[in-house]
Design a protein around this motif. Structure first.
Motif, short mmCIF file in Angstrom:
data_model
loop_
_atom_site.label_atom_id
_atom_site.label_comp_id
_atom_site.label_asym_id
_atom_site.label_seq_id
_atom_site.Cartn_x
_atom_site.Cartn_y
_atom_site.Cartn_z
N PRO A 95 110.26 -38.79 -0.60
CA PRO A 95 109.74 -39.15 0.67
C PRO A 95 109.41 -40.73 0.83
O PRO A 95 108.69 -41.13 0.24
CB PRO A 95 108.73 -38.61 1.34
CG PRO A 95 108.77 -37.10 0.50
CD PRO A 95 109.34 -37.55 -0.88
N ASN A 96 109.81 -41.29 1.72
CA ASN A 96 109.79 -42.87 1.70
C ASN A 96 108.34 -43.52 1.73
O ASN A 96 108.01 -44.45 1.04
CB ASN A 96 110.59 -43.70 2.78
CG ASN A 96 112.16 -43.75 2.67
OD1 ASN A 96 112.56 -43.72 1.23
ND2 ASN A 96 112.85 -43.69 3.41
N VAL A 97 107.44 -42.53 2.33
CA VAL A 97 105.92 -43.21 2.54
C VAL A 97 105.40 -43.19 1.14
O VAL A 97 104.52 -44.05 1.14
CB VAL A 97 105.33 -41.99 3.14
CG1 VAL A 97 105.40 -40.59 2.64
CG2 VAL A 97 103.90 -42.54 3.72
N PHE A 98 105.69 -42.37 0.17
CA PHE A 98 105.17 -42.31 -1.22
C PHE A 98 105.60 -43.89 -1.95
O PHE A 98 104.65 -44.35 -2.42
CB PHE A 98 105.84 -41.34 -2.01
CG PHE A 98 105.05 -39.98 -1.62
CD1 PHE A 98 103.82 -39.81 -2.32
CD2 PHE A 98 105.60 -39.21 -0.76
CE1 PHE A 98 103.22 -38.52 -1.97
CE2 PHE A 98 104.73 -38.02 -0.36
CZ PHE A 98 103.63 -37.57 -1.06
N LEU A 99 106.74 -44.55 -1.38
CA LEU A 99 107.16 -45.53 -2.18
C LEU A 99 106.40 -46.96 -1.33
O LEU A 99 105.96 -47.80 -1.85
CB LEU A 99 108.59 -45.69 -2.30
CG LEU A 99 109.20 -44.88 -3.19
CD1 LEU A 99 110.67 -44.95 -3.37
CD2 LEU A 99 108.52 -45.09 -4.97
N ALA A 100 106.69 -46.85 0.11
CA ALA A 100 106.21 -47.85 0.83
C ALA A 100 104.86 -48.26 0.82
O ALA A 100 104.51 -49.35 0.53
CB ALA A 100 106.48 -47.21 2.22
#
Length: 203
Positions: A41-46
């Motif tokens: 999920p993008n939140v984990f990288l963002a």
């Protein structure tokens, strides 16, 4: 006459960091999530562009969303997030947490319903009372009064459960704003999760 060239898009202001550049503890957690979900999920990288904030964010997230000493189910929690994130117009959180809501409640329509108008959604009177309070915390927390607690207590919520509802709403108000200002987009995988039954192997 040839078609005009596609518009040139500017690089994102906050590009996602490379997984291999992350601190070991964060990288390990991201890989764990990838193993479980099948994607990151993008939140984990963002949020990983600031490791200290990533650790603080997910520590509080887990304290709220994985708390066992509560009568709120996983579906209840995701319902709060989806409903209040829609009020805050956060695309990422509505799509991502709506997917989890569909899975936990086993209702393919419920996330769309609560995101548009929870008062007409296929939910229980208890859940509606929960969302009435969550929306008041979301939009008019300064107006919360004793009658709001009494309305929830009539549905079996105790004071700690009510804290959970309010804290989840407040925490995701923070998350909504970070996701929105930074241009965080939901992964395509979220859109179909929980909408159709999984095909049985060998079918």
């Amino acid at each position: 006459m040839s078609a005009p060239p596609p518009p040139r898009t500017a690089p994102p202001r906050y590009p996602l960091p490379d997984l291999n550049t992350l601190p070991d503890d964060i990288k390990a957690k991201v890989l764990e999530v990838q193993e479980k979900a099948g994607f990151v999920p993008n939140v984990f990288l963002a949020l990983a562009r600031r490791p200290a904030e990533w650790r603080a964010f997910f520590a509080y997230h887990d304290a709220l969303m994985l708390r066992e000493e509560s009568s709120l189910s996983k579906g209840d929690r995701e319902m709060i997030v989806t409903t209040t994130s829609a009020a805050n117009r956060c695309l990422y959180c509505v799509i991502a947490h709506g997917a989890l809501l569909r899975i936990y409640e086993k209702k393919p329509l419920v996330a769309d319903q609560v995101a548009v108008n929870y008062r007409k959604a296929d939910i229980t009177p208890r859940q509606r009372a929960m969302l009435d309070f969550a929306m008041k915390v979301c939009e008019r927390s300064n107006e919360v009064e004793e009658a709001d607690f009494a309305a929830l207590q009539a549905h079996g919520f105790n004071d700690e459960d009510i804290w959970d509802i309010a804290a989840i709403t407040a925490f995701f108000g923070l998350s909504n704003r970070i996701a929105s200002f930074s241009g965080m987009l939901p992964n395509p995988e979220f859109y179909l999760m929980g909408r159709v039954p999984k095909q049985k192997s060998g079918a």
